[in-house]
Each structure stands twice: as structure tokens, then as C-alpha cells.
Enzyme design. Sequence first.
Site, mmCIF file in Angstrom:
data_model
loop_
_atom_site.group_PDB
_atom_site.id
_atom_site.type_symbol
_atom_site.label_atom_id
_atom_site.label_comp_id
_atom_site.label_asym_id
_atom_site.label_seq_id
_atom_site.Cartn_x
_atom_site.Cartn_y
_atom_site.Cartn_z
ATOM 1 N N ASP A 181 54.791 29.452 33.318
ATOM 2 C CA ASP A 181 55.720 29.725 32.677
ATOM 3 C C ASP A 181 56.011 31.549 33.053
ATOM 4 O O ASP A 181 57.695 31.082 32.995
ATOM 5 C CB ASP A 181 55.715 28.876 31.802
ATOM 6 C CG ASP A 181 55.098 27.992 30.795
ATOM 7 O OD1 ASP A 181 55.164 27.153 31.613
ATOM 8 O OD2 ASP A 181 55.267 27.827 30.019
ATOM 9 N N GLY B 253 46.795 32.336 29.842
ATOM 10 C CA GLY B 253 48.010 32.962 28.726
ATOM 11 C C GLY B 253 47.963 33.877 27.980
ATOM 12 O O GLY B 253 46.963 34.568 27.473
ATOM 13 N N ASP B 254 49.677 34.038 26.783
ATOM 14 C CA ASP B 254 49.297 34.719 25.903
ATOM 15 C C ASP B 254 48.362 34.319 25.087
ATOM 16 O O ASP B 254 47.576 35.018 24.265
ATOM 17 C CB ASP B 254 50.838 34.579 25.177
ATOM 18 C CG ASP B 254 51.860 35.147 23.839
ATOM 19 O OD1 ASP B 254 50.723 36.035 23.819
ATOM 20 O OD2 ASP B 254 51.102 33.816 22.965
ATOM 21 N N GLY C 286 46.355 26.397 29.196
ATOM 22 C CA GLY C 286 46.765 24.882 30.042
ATOM 23 C C GLY C 286 46.035 25.729 32.247
ATOM 24 O O GLY C 286 46.083 26.879 31.561
ATOM 25 N N GLU D 144 61.860 22.262 30.049
ATOM 26 C CA GLU D 144 61.597 21.433 28.505
ATOM 27 C C GLU D 144 61.664 22.042 27.362
ATOM 28 O O GLU D 144 62.061 21.253 26.268
ATOM 29 C CB GLU D 144 59.994 21.228 28.718
ATOM 30 C CG GLU D 144 59.640 22.179 28.360
ATOM 31 C CD GLU D 144 57.539 22.221 28.578
ATOM 32 O OE1 GLU D 144 57.270 21.456 28.398
ATOM 33 O OE2 GLU D 144 57.147 23.517 28.208
ATOM 34 N N LYS E 18 42.904 25.043 22.691
ATOM 35 C CA LYS E 18 42.659 24.311 21.199
ATOM 36 C C LYS E 18 41.252 25.862 20.588
ATOM 37 O O LYS E 18 41.685 25.898 19.455
ATOM 38 C CB LYS E 18 41.703 23.186 20.643
ATOM 39 C CG LYS E 18 42.694 22.229 21.557
ATOM 40 C CD LYS E 18 42.125 20.796 20.826
ATOM 41 C CE LYS E 18 43.473 19.586 21.280
ATOM 42 N NZ LYS E 18 42.252 18.367 21.003
ATOM 43 N N HIS F 79 53.011 17.818 34.274
ATOM 44 C CA HIS F 79 51.674 18.211 34.803
ATOM 45 C C HIS F 79 51.510 18.726 35.583
ATOM 46 O O HIS F 79 50.468 19.050 36.261
ATOM 47 C CB HIS F 79 50.472 17.590 34.101
ATOM 48 C CG HIS F 79 50.393 17.822 32.723
ATOM 49 N ND1 HIS F 79 51.589 17.648 31.461
ATOM 50 C CD2 HIS F 79 49.707 18.712 31.856
ATOM 51 C CE1 HIS F 79 51.739 17.930 30.849
ATOM 52 N NE2 HIS F 79 50.211 18.771 29.957
#
Length: 367
Positions: free
Chosen positions: A143, A118-119, A15, A238, A78, A288
Site C-alpha cells: 500500500d 507495516g504499521d 500481509g 478497495e 493477527k 491478493h
Amino acid sequence: MSNKIDAIGLLTGGGDAPGLNAVIRAVVRTAVGHFEWDVVGFYDGYAGLIEKRSRKLEMDDVSGLLTRGGTILGTSNKANPFAWHLGEGESRQTVDRSQETVSAIRSMGLDALVCIGGDGTLSIAHGLHEMGVPVVGIPKTIDNDLCENDRTFGFDTAVATATEALDRIHTTAESHHRVMVVEVMGRNAGWLALESGIAGGGDIILIPEIPYSLDAICEKIMWRNRSGRHFSIVVVAEGAMPEGGEKVVARVVEDSPDPVRLGGIGNAVAHAIEERLDLETRVTVLGHLLRGGTPTAFDRILASRFGSEAVHLLARGQSGRMVRLAGADITSVGIDRVANRQRLVPPDHPLIRMARETGVCFGDGEC
Ligand code: F6P
């Protein structure tokens, strides 16, 4: 691959987050401007690497990027060379294209790869490094949940955006004597809800690490009403969930490495409050919105420091590492220590303790 560097590849995965373009700018300025290397940017994260979609990045390409949100390279959460999805429906299959990816990096004459993400992105980077590709990772996510790192870039901007939204929600909550529920991102870690909730004066903060009870939430709201405060602000991550309950799933993205997308907990909490209490409740989902826009000064500086240090690591012959913020210093850590791990909010974190002592309810027995 040799230790001497002439050209590197660069990609942004997962993201997006405010500050991605500032990292790209710092990498290009340091690599091209300072070390006189070539930099090739891949489009849409690992998808561009596999599909050989790229462009050479020159100094002019990164002009004006410091303040720009998003990523000029595009991104994807993805594409995974180790599990590449082909076909649709019944004929759908997953293939390992990692060897082909390594060959592509070599055939393009790239001596190393800088992966910003990220991860998921960094776990893939670790896999490529294990296959002999010199890789350096740069931690990104709003995050703030990457291990071995005190702050990801993008987080500070997201906290600032959510805080401004909470300030605005406050005035309308007070005017209408309402309960206002504000849902923010934060899938497994509640850092964003915690910090924006504290900064924005949230009365109740619900995070994934502390399952909530509706009794505790309603009791806190009624206590405020009895004390003459006829409105309440509930900040909910969330990924928050009730004691003994589940996270609320909004959709499943089949071809994503982490297919579950969360969303809807804000509505669930608001509905439950209205059912139990005779108080008007409204919901705002920031979603977002928190990933967009101009990065704060803190994120611009952090992104620039990360980008520059990533290039310096490679120049010193170091790879298989992720740059990180440790206290006030930029250092690095083995990327294997980051892959497939998450940095959650410890329930006894000093911020939680301070918030409790200053009247914040986390929806548990200690309100
Ligand atoms: O990684 C950050 C994050 O913002 C999560 O908090 C959120 O669950 C997810 O990304 C949403 O991703 P997408 O862009 O697929 O909706």
C-alpha cells in the site's frame, strides 16, 4: 541488553509483499556473512516469538531467495504480544504477553530484533523497544502508506502487476465497447490505484482520499463515448467511497489488530454505472494477486538496501529506528514517528495534478 551484538532475531509480520525474502537474504548475508553474528528467524511474525517457534538462519538458507515471492518465515497479521487472543466465542479473552515476549528474547540470548512489516508490526516493535529491546524496523507494504518513508518495498512490484493487468483489460474493453472496473488493494491510501491507474491509462481513478460522485463518473464515461471512445477503464482502490458514504467491508477478522477487511467497491461501482448508463460493465478484482510473485528489480534492490542498513544500524549501536528511503538515500528515523500513523495521498499531490491535466477523472467535481 548490551551494545555488543552476537545474535539477532528476525521476523516478518502483517500481509506479505514481494521482496520480503530479499530482505531476509540481505539481513542474513550482512549479519552472518559480514559481521559473523547469529541470526534466528521466527515463524509467522510475533506468533513465533511468543510460541518460541524459530530456526537459526545460515547462509545456505537464504540462497536463491532474491527472486522468490512471499516469506520463507511465514507471517501473521493477527499475533500481537500486547493483545494476545485466547479462547473462542464466549470464553474469548485478550491478554498482555509482552513481558513474557521480552523475557523470551533475553533467554534466547538475542541482542536485538529486526522486524519487517507495516504499521501494525512496527507499532508492536516500537512497544517492545520501549520495554528495553533493541529493535530496528524495516518498512513493508504494497500500500506504500508508511510515514517518513518515500517507498516501501513490494509497492513497485504491485504497481507493475496491476499495470500489466490494466494493459490486458484495455484490449478487451476496447473490443467489446465496455466499461471495465478494476479493483486494487489500498485500504486507506490510494497510492497503488493512483500509480497503476496512471501507468495503465485508467480513465477514472477512485481513491479513498477523494470521495467520488456517480454523476461525475457517468458524465466522464458519456463524454468519452461522445468523443468516439466507446470504452472506459475505471481503477478503484478497495478503500474508495462515495461522497457522504462508507467503505465497503468484506469481512471482520475478530482477532486481528485491524479487524476490518475491505472488498466489493468494484462491484458496487460497476452495478451503479450499469443502472445509470446503457453500457455493459465488467469487474475484475486483483486482490491478493498484487501481493504475490517475483519482485521487480527496483524492489529487490530496495529490499537489499533496507536489510543491509538495518544490520549496520545495530552494528553502530543504534536501535529504536526504522530504515527508510529518503529521496535516493537510505537513512533511518525514530520508529516512534512511524507507529500508528499513515501516509495518505495528498489531494494536491503532483501526480494527481498531472493526471487531472492529462484527462484523468477522480470522480469528483473536477472531472
Ligand atoms: O496491507 C496490505 C493489504 O494488502 C491491504 O491493502 C488489504 O486491505 C489487506 O492487506 C488485506 O489483508 P488480508 O491478507 O488479511 O486479506
